[in-house]
Design a protein around this motif. Structure first.
Motif, PDB file in Angstrom:
ATOM      1  N   ASP A 936       0.855  -1.178   0.000  1.00  0.00           N
ATOM      2  CA  ASP A 936       0.000   0.000   0.000  1.00  0.00           C
ATOM      3  C   ASP A 936       0.896   1.234   0.000  1.00  0.00           C
ATOM      4  OD1 ASP A 936      -2.651  -1.173   0.178  1.00  0.00           O
ATOM      5  OD2 ASP A 936      -2.070  -1.812   2.179  1.00  0.00           O
ATOM      6  N   LEU A 937       0.478   2.261  -0.741  1.00  0.00           N
ATOM      7  CA  LEU A 937       1.171   3.552  -0.744  1.00  0.00           C
ATOM      8  C   LEU A 937       0.177   4.636  -0.372  1.00  0.00           C
ATOM      9  CD1 LEU A 937       2.798   1.824  -3.067  1.00  0.00           C
ATOM     10  CD2 LEU A 937       3.844   4.029  -3.539  1.00  0.00           C
ATOM     11  N   ASN A 938       0.622   5.587   0.452  1.00  0.00           N
ATOM     12  CA  ASN A 938      -0.259   6.709   0.766  1.00  0.00           C
ATOM     13  C   ASN A 938      -0.487   7.587  -0.465  1.00  0.00           C
ATOM     14  OD1 ASN A 938       2.417   7.637   0.779  1.00  0.00           O
ATOM     15  ND2 ASN A 938       1.945   9.302   2.192  1.00  0.00           N
ATOM     16  N   LEU A 939       0.517   7.639  -1.376  1.00  0.00           N
ATOM     17  CA  LEU A 939       0.407   8.357  -2.654  1.00  0.00           C
ATOM     18  C   LEU A 939       1.107   7.526  -3.714  1.00  0.00           C
ATOM     19  CD1 LEU A 939       1.422  11.964  -1.514  1.00  0.00           C
ATOM     20  CD2 LEU A 939      -0.873  11.226  -2.069  1.00  0.00           C
ATOM     21  N   ASP A 940       0.602   7.558  -4.922  1.00  0.00           N
ATOM     22  CA  ASP A 940       1.323   6.883  -6.008  1.00  0.00           C
ATOM     23  C   ASP A 940       1.568   7.832  -7.178  1.00  0.00           C
ATOM     24  OD1 ASP A 940      -1.198   7.197  -6.990  1.00  0.00           O
ATOM     25  OD2 ASP A 940      -1.568   5.075  -7.401  1.00  0.00           O
ATOM     26  N   PHE A 941       1.449   9.158  -6.923  1.00  0.00           N
ATOM     27  CA  PHE A 941       1.630  10.145  -7.988  1.00  0.00           C
ATOM     28  C   PHE A 941       2.142  11.434  -7.365  1.00  0.00           C
ATOM     29  CE2 PHE A 941       0.176  13.789 -10.442  1.00  0.00           C
ATOM     30  CZ  PHE A 941       0.547  13.448 -11.739  1.00  0.00           C
ATOM     31  N   CYS A 942       3.027  12.115  -8.053  1.00  0.00           N
ATOM     32  CA  CYS A 942       3.440  13.452  -7.594  1.00  0.00           C
ATOM     33  C   CYS A 942       3.813  14.304  -8.803  1.00  0.00           C
ATOM     34  CB  CYS A 942       4.605  13.362  -6.611  1.00  0.00           C
ATOM     35  SG  CYS A 942       6.186  12.983  -7.350  1.00  0.00           S
ATOM     36  N   GLY A 943       3.615  15.619  -8.653  1.00  0.00           N
ATOM     37  CA  GLY A 943       3.979  16.571  -9.691  1.00  0.00           C
ATOM     38  C   GLY A 943       5.191  17.384  -9.268  1.00  0.00           C
ATOM     39  N   ILE A 944       6.105  17.637 -10.202  1.00  0.00           N
ATOM     40  CA  ILE A 944       7.358  18.349  -9.926  1.00  0.00           C
ATOM     41  C   ILE A 944       7.289  19.730 -10.556  1.00  0.00           C
ATOM     42  CG2 ILE A 944       9.866  18.320 -10.195  1.00  0.00           C
ATOM     43  CD1 ILE A 944       8.794  16.158  -8.371  1.00  0.00           C
ATOM     44  N   GLY A 945       7.704  20.754  -9.772  1.00  0.00           N
ATOM     45  CA  GLY A 945       7.687  22.129 -10.257  1.00  0.00           C
ATOM     46  C   GLY A 945       8.959  22.505 -10.999  1.00  0.00           C
ATOM     47  N   PRO A 946       9.126  23.806 -11.322  1.00  0.00           N
ATOM     48  CA  PRO A 946      10.295  24.262 -12.090  1.00  0.00           C
ATOM     49  C   PRO A 946      11.576  24.231 -11.259  1.00  0.00           C
ATOM     50  CG  PRO A 946       8.923  26.107 -11.430  1.00  0.00           C
ATOM     51  CD  PRO A 946       8.161  24.882 -11.061  1.00  0.00           C
ATOM     52  N   GLU A 947      12.711  24.484 -11.960  1.00  0.00           N
ATOM     53  CA  GLU A 947      14.025  24.379 -11.323  1.00  0.00           C
ATOM     54  C   GLU A 947      14.206  25.389 -10.205  1.00  0.00           C
ATOM     55  OE1 GLU A 947      17.011  24.722 -14.292  1.00  0.00           O
ATOM     56  OE2 GLU A 947      16.156  23.191 -15.601  1.00  0.00           O
ATOM     57  N   ASP A 948      13.632  26.601 -10.345  1.00  0.00           N
ATOM     58  CA  ASP A 948      13.883  27.645  -9.358  1.00  0.00           C
ATOM     59  C   ASP A 948      13.276  27.338  -7.990  1.00  0.00           C
ATOM     60  OD1 ASP A 948      11.257  27.918  -9.978  1.00  0.00           O
ATOM     61  OD2 ASP A 948      11.399  29.965 -10.779  1.00  0.00           O
ATOM     62  N   GLN A 949      12.450  26.269  -7.897  1.00  0.00           N
ATOM     63  CA  GLN A 949      11.871  25.893  -6.612  1.00  0.00           C
ATOM     64  C   GLN A 949      12.710  24.850  -5.878  1.00  0.00           C
ATOM     65  OE1 GLN A 949       7.826  24.661  -7.141  1.00  0.00           O
ATOM     66  NE2 GLN A 949       7.148  26.632  -7.984  1.00  0.00           N
ATOM     67  N   VAL A 950      13.787  24.395  -6.504  1.00  0.00           N
ATOM     68  CA  VAL A 950      14.629  23.356  -5.911  1.00  0.00           C
ATOM     69  C   VAL A 950      15.526  23.970  -4.843  1.00  0.00           C
ATOM     70  CG1 VAL A 950      16.450  21.675  -6.364  1.00  0.00           C
ATOM     71  CG2 VAL A 950      14.569  21.958  -7.998  1.00  0.00           C
ATOM     72  N   LYS A 951      15.620  23.305  -3.695  1.00  0.00           N
ATOM     73  CA  LYS A 951      16.509  23.715  -2.612  1.00  0.00           C
ATOM     74  C   LYS A 951      17.790  22.895  -2.676  1.00  0.00           C
ATOM     75  CE  LYS A 951      12.894  25.161   0.626  1.00  0.00           C
ATOM     76  NZ  LYS A 951      12.342  25.006   1.988  1.00  0.00           N
ATOM     77  N   HIS A 952      18.931  23.625  -2.848  1.00  0.00           N
ATOM     78  CA  HIS A 952      20.218  22.934  -2.930  1.00  0.00           C
ATOM     79  C   HIS A 952      20.821  22.722  -1.553  1.00  0.00           C
ATOM     80  CE1 HIS A 952      20.657  22.952  -7.337  1.00  0.00           C
ATOM     81  NE2 HIS A 952      19.942  24.078  -7.270  1.00  0.00           N
ATOM     82  N   THR A 953      20.438  23.528  -0.581  1.00  0.00           N
ATOM     83  CA  THR A 953      20.869  23.303   0.801  1.00  0.00           C
ATOM     84  C   THR A 953      19.740  22.582   1.527  1.00  0.00           C
ATOM     85  OG1 THR A 953      22.251  25.279   0.793  1.00  0.00           O
ATOM     86  CG2 THR A 953      21.639  24.355   2.940  1.00  0.00           C
ATOM     87  N   VAL A 954      20.003  21.329   1.837  1.00  0.00           N
ATOM     88  CA  VAL A 954      18.969  20.475   2.421  1.00  0.00           C
ATOM     89  C   VAL A 954      19.193  20.425   3.926  1.00  0.00           C
ATOM     90  CG1 VAL A 954      17.932  18.185   2.408  1.00  0.00           C
ATOM     91  CG2 VAL A 954      18.872  19.134   0.284  1.00  0.00           C
ATOM     92  N   SER A 955      18.297  21.107   4.678  1.00  0.00           N
ATOM     93  CA  SER A 955      18.409  21.153   6.139  1.00  0.00           C
ATOM     94  C   SER A 955      17.525  20.131   6.822  1.00  0.00           C
ATOM     95  CB  SER A 955      18.060  22.567   6.633  1.00  0.00           C
ATOM     96  OG  SER A 955      18.915  23.521   6.046  1.00  0.00           O
TER      97      SER A 955
END
Length: 1178
Positions: A936-955
């Motif tokens: 079972d999965l709580n979700l089986d689909f996700c949408g990815i936004g544009p590059e400028d929303q990516v966080k390169h520093t992962v806290s």
């Protein structure tokens, strides 16, 4: 540290944690008054406010008060109104706890563990659930409670589960004093040690001591002084009786008749106990069964103690001791290797004797460890208080209703099926509450370890489910109060369901089975039969929810059979004694008819039992079956017995036996021509019909059974023998009134001629060197040609039914039977006494056989590992072929890779060709593990936004991407599995090195059964501890079928599942994140991220999982991405355009679009010009 202490510490820690994390929106801290006590004594575990004429007080429980010397527990009163320093005064109530007539142990009772208000104004009740009482050498923990008055004094204490210490017992100890007992002092030391472990006294346990060899001697009567010291003194002076014979059963019968008499000190209401110590088989073993039956009728409980010696016939001796000992023998039988070793069992024996009264004759504890008062609740009925008793019934737990006058303790069977408590750890009564709907009040009890209602069904990580309850209101408007349940860090709302009380009735037509009437065809032959009409009806509560309840029912014939090896006397249409069907039941009766076919059986007296069991089709939906109503019923189909108007068969069998040619005045001389001893046996029925008559014989070791000669009137007699004994079935199934059967145990029929002189003193003397006796034989007629010699050629063929020669046979729930078609063909002269025997491997046991369709007689009998079938008795004629089917069931307790059966056909005739008389079959076998893997999965689909929303520093994990919960559930069936391995593979990075999935946690349930090697997979970058700088490179996923373990790099985790129970769920929960950055920088529109899971057993070549794989699929879509135009669409468009152009051209040509007009010829004027000239004549 025992189980109780561990549980108590856990409860204390849980409560402290919960209190520390609780806040109130309208509770201020200014002016707070803090009362302090010793933390090690758990001061503050319970608190209650109380008022009296002296002021307002806070009553505080300290259940470990006295620690570390003891844990008596106590209460403190703390003055809330005191303006000075906040102090509390110890009430010292623990020493006031006592129960009249009980030897109470207050040392660790934990008074104050429960503190609750009751209906009386300003009155509380406190309990010490670990309060103990002593009975002899035993300590029980029934628990104790008492009311606390407004003046802080204890009212009278009460203990609903208080135990009655044993009650009076008269223990007769019978010692073998024959010469073979040596050394005697070791027996005397055992006797003294045993007496020390008994609670001896005039009103408690009385002891009588006897010794025997040829006869019985009384050494100490029940009427003798029962002061324990006096008894021990008398025992220490007992000397050995001695004697050459051991008449054990004569001694026991003497004890039964005389020892327990009032004139010898026996008490009419006392429990009678007899202890026998002996070292060898008795000289009067033939009396054994009769004497023990008398002891059973007199209610004497017996312990048998065997001293095993090499000189004895160990097997026969142990059989004798098993006969002496009460059932179950494992509780009442001991064996030791010598007299010296007796001392080692004296303590255990004493405890078991004491426990006869204390714990249901040595069985599982009932209320002895119940710990009443572990929880408490005042119900709306002022005179009823609910008390939890977590230790009752071997830690299954129960609930007590305490009123002013009496206590009502719910029996184990009230909750047994609901709890399904195989491990005795439900702890029902951990918490208690009540439910009200305005007019009625219902009682609720919690069982925290995740039992029914199962917390694991709601979520694999749900712990301590049931530690708190509330059930005061109807939350969904269906008129039934609903239940809210607390757990560790969770709150669950459960919806109550309606209750269905289902009843079942069965009627039979005809009402009795007639063995003489065989109207039904079944299995290729005519048999007796009846029709069983099974009817169901239900009542519903509340009535507003009345509708229907979906159940499934099992019908079982001869339900009292203890082993599936046994053959039922009756079967259903499916040729089994068990059938299961679904049915919907309403408040109107619904019925189903079933045919019951009666097989040939040696028991035509006792009725055939039909058991009806019901269970819900879906336990989680629809009305629940009433837990307080039966869910199983038994109905009986009697046999017709021609025994008069009272239908009771009273018989008077007469047995006469006469030895053949044996003189009563001299010894029988065994010589070469006289090595057979024969008896003529006559059985006469003097009264009504007699069913299943049997003649049995036990014989000495200087004889062995040879043969028998059947009656001359063809009445059926069948005999079978084993070492030292013989059993003959006479006149099956019935001997009629006055019928006499005389089977002669001689074969063949012989005529003996003996001569002797009329007068030994006169006339010629008979030659001493010539025979004076001759034997002549009367042979049976054999139709075997002119030579009277039966030469045969039997051919045996065997074929397995529905077994493939190219693959292993898979044993699964619907295929646990292995059948063989056996064909015997006689190729030559008459064959007499044809037999087919089979030896089979341990993973099989014999189930049944299907007789030939032509009614040729076949009869089969089996014993462990072998089978014998008599075919076409007495004769197979030339050319005759007999085909029948033998059925075996698989023994799931013995798993082997091959099912081996060796068949052989034999006869009493002379076989000419033996090469075709044997068939050996070895069938490769695999077993279906019945394991089902789901995900079972709580979700089986996700949408990815544009590059400028990516966080390169992962806290933190949220900076990675969306979270997915993957739950893998392993469900077991009815097959026993010790160990299985679950392998999980997840794509963690692309081939270009960009990260895909990032696992943040792996949890299992139950943790004791499931362990995963996941340390390398969980948070490998340690983001939970420190920030991580992520970088991503651009890559294209276009044209990629999916990011699985072929197209990406995967990490693998292995989980071990051990000690798996049947019909149970096991969970592995994986929490993972998808790296947004990888997909934000990638070129794609939609792509599938796919992992996999696979399960197999620890013996995959033997125990297989048929559906062992599950894919873990997550679809990732990129916002605003342009979809690819497949090359196929481009080519198809070009071709379509060309075809359309060609079609248009054809249509235009058809309508003449491309036809040219002819030009004018010669001087002919153009029609248009001519028309114009006519219009303009000038």
């Amino acid at each position: 540290m025992d189980k109780v202490e561990k549980m108590l510490i856990l409860l204390l820690l849980l409560q402290s944690f919960c209190i520390a994390h609780t806040q109130g929106f309208n509770v201020g801290t200014a002016g707070a008054k803090i009362f302090s006590g010793l933390a090690v004594e758990e001061f503050g575990y319970t608190v209650q406010q109380i008022s009296n004429d002296q002021g307002k007080w806070l009553l505080v429980g300290s259940p470990w008060s006295g620690y570390p010397q003891n844990r008596k527990g106590n209460l403190y009163k703390c003055d809330i109104s005191a303006s000075r320093r906040a102090t509390c005064q110890k009430l010292n109530l623990a020493d006031s706890i006592s129960i009249d007539g009980v030897q109470s142990i207050n040392v660790n009772m934990s008074l104050g563990l429960t503190l609750t208000p009751i209906a009386k104004p300003n009155t509380l009740m406190t309990c010490g659930p670990l309060w103990a009482q002593r009975c002899g050498s035993q300590y029980f923990y029934p628990g104790v409670c008492a009311e606390v008055s407004p003046q802080f004094t204890l009212q009278s204490s009460f203990s609903p589960a208080i135990q009655t210490c044993g009650g009076p017992m008269d223990v007769a100890i019978v010692l073998d004093g024959s010469n073979s007992i040596y050394p005697w002092p070791d027996v005397r030391n055992f006797l003294i040690k045993l007496l020390e472990n008994l609670d001896i006294g005039p009103d408690k346990t009385r002891v009588s001591i006897m010794q025997y060899s040829e006869d019985l001697s009384f050494l100490y009567h029940f009427s003798s002084d029962q002061n324990k010291d006096k008894v021990l003194s008398a025992a220490s002076g007992i000397e050995q009786k001695t004697g050459t014979e051991t008449n054990t059963f004569e001694a026991l019968d003497n004890v039964r008749q005389t020892a327990f008499l009032p004139e010898n000190g026996g008490r009419p209401g006392a429990t009678k106990v007899l202890v026998v110590v002996t070292d060898g088989e008795s000289a009067d073993g033939y009396k054994g069964q009769e004497v023990i039956e008398r002891c059973n009728r007199d209610g004497i409980i017996r312990f048998g103690i065997a001293i095993l010696k090499q000189s004895a016939n160990i097997q026969k001796f142990l059989e004798e001791i098993e006969l002496i000992a009460s059932a179950p023998t494992e509780n009442y039988m001991f064996n030791v290797s010598s007299e010296q070793a007796l001392i080692n069992i004296a303590g255990t024996l004493g405890d078991r004797i004491f426990n006869i009264e204390g714990t249901s004759q040595g069985q599982e504890f009932q209320l002895e460890m119940s710990q009443v008062g572990f929880s408490a609740h005042q119900t709306n009925k002022k005179d009823v208080i609910m008390l939890g008793a977590v230790g009752a019934y071997g830690w299954s737990g129960t609930v007590v209703h305490q009123t002013a006058g009496k206590s009502h303790i719910f029996l184990k069977n009230a909750f047994e099926k609901i709890l399904d408590d195989r491990n005795h750890s439900s702890l029902l009564g951990y918490s208690v509450a009540s439910v009200t709907d305005g007019s009625s009040e219902f009682y609720v009890a919690g069982a925290p370890p995740g039992k029914k209602i199962l917390g694991s069904k709601l979520g694999p990580a749900l712990r301590f489910f049931g530690r708190s309850l509330d059930s005061r209101g109807d939350m969904n408007g269906d008129s039934i109060p609903d239940i809210s349940v607390g757990a560790a860090g969770k709150a669950v709302q459960l919806w109550s369901r309606g209750v269905a009380a289902v009843t079942a009735t069965v009627s039979f037509s005809p009402e009795k089975i007639s063995i003489l009437s065989k109207p039904c065809m079944f299995g290729g032959r005519m048999v007796s039969c009846v029709s069983a009409k099974v009817c169901f009806r239900s009542k519903f509560r509340p009535t507003v929810l009345a509708g229907k309840v979906d159940i499934k029912y099992n019908l079982t014939l001869d339900a009292d059979l203890q082993s599936s090896r046994a053959t039922s006397r009756a079967q259903f249409d499916n040729s089994e004694r068990l059938i299961q069907k679904p049915v919907s039941v309403s408040d109107k009766e619904s019925c189903v008819d079933h045919n019951v076919y009666v097989q040939e059986t040696p028991d035509f007296v006792s009725p055939v039992a039909l058991r009806v069991d019901i269970s819900p089709q879906n336990p989680d939906t629809g009305p629940a079956l009433d837990a307080f109503q039966p869910k199983a019923w038994e109905f009986f189909i009697p046999f017709v017995k021609d025994c008069g108007s009272d239908d009771k068969c009273s018989c008077d069998l007469k047995l006469t036996v006469k030895a053949v040619d044996v003189s009563s005045s001299s010894s029988l001389l065994v010589r070469p021509d006289r090595r057979r001893l024969s008896f003529v046996v006559t059985v006469t029925n003097m009264k009504e019909n007699v069913y299943n008559t049997r003649v049995s014989a036990n014989f000495s070791r200087n004889l062995f059974y040879a043969s028998f000669t059947p009656p001359g009137d063809n009445t059926e007699v069948k005999c079978s023998s084993k070492t030292g004994s013989l059993d003959c079935r006479v006149g099956y199934p019935t001997l009629t009134p006055g019928q006499t059967e005389t089977p002669d145990f001689v074969s063949p029929v012989a005529l003996r001629v003996d001569i002797s002189p009329q007068n030994p003193d006169t006339g010629p003397a008979l030659d001493a060197f010539q025979p004076k006796a001759w034997e002549f034989f009367i042979p049976f007629v054999k139709d075997c040609g002119s030579d009277d010699k039966c030469s045969c050629d039997l051919k045996l063929t065997v074929k397995a039914v529905d077994v493939s020669s190219s693959s292993s046979l898979l044993v699964r729930p619907d295929r646990r039977r292995l059948s063989f078609v056996v064909t015997v063909t006689n190729m030559k002269e008459n064959v007499y006494n044809t037999r087919v025997s089979a030896n089979f491997s341990r993973n099989l046991f014999y189930a049944s056989f299907t007789p030939p369709g032509d009614n040729t007689e076949v009869k089969c009998s089996s014993k462990t590992g072998s089978l014998d079938c008599r075919v076409g008795y007495p004769t197979l004629t030339p050319g005759q072929t007999v085909t029948f089917e033998i059925n075996f069931d698989f023994n799931l307790n013995q798993l082997e890779k091959q099912a081996v059966v060796n068949f052989e056909v034999q006869s009493d005739s002379e076989e000419e060709v033996t090469s075709d008389n044997k068939v050996s079959l070895s069938i490769p076998v695999q077993y279906d593990a019945e394991i089902i893997l789901t995900r079972d999965l709580n979700l089986d689909f996700c949408g990815i936004g544009p590059e400028d929303q990516v966080k390169h520093t992962v806290s933190g994990f949220d900076d990675i991407g969306p979270e997915f919960d993957i739950t893998l559930r392993v469900s077991t069936g009815t097959f026993p599995i010790n160990q299985a391995h679950l392998t999980v593979s997840l794509p963690t990075s692309t081939k270009a090195g960009n990260p895909l999935l990032y696992v943040t946690s792996v949890k299992t349930a139950p943790v004791v059964n499931v362990w995963c090697d996941s340390s390398h997979l969980i948070d490998p970058l340690k983001i939970r501890e420190k920030a991580h700088t992520a970088s991503f490179t651009k890559e294209s996923f276009r044209g990629t079928a999916g990011l699985d373990c072929k197209a990406a790099k995967c990490e693998t985790m292995t989980c071990v599942l051990k000690d798996l129970e049947m019909k149970t769920n096991y969970f592995v929960n994986i929490t993972t994140r998808i790296w947004n950055g990888t997909f934000a920088f990638a070129d794609f529109q939609t792509v599938l991220v796919a992992g996999s899971s696979e399960i197999q057993t620890s013996q995959p070549d033997l125990i297989v999982v048929t559906h062992k794989q599950q894919q873990i699929k997550i679809t990732v879509s990129k916002e605003g991405a342009i979809g690819d135009i497949p090359i196929g669409i481009i080519i198809g468009s070009v071709i379509g355009g060309l075809l359309l152009w060609a079609l248009a051209t054809v249509i235009l040509w058809k309508v003449g679009f491309f036809k040219r007009k002819p030009l004018p010829q010669g001087n002919e004027p153009d029609p248009a010009e001519q028309e114009g000239l006519c219009e303009n004549p000038a």
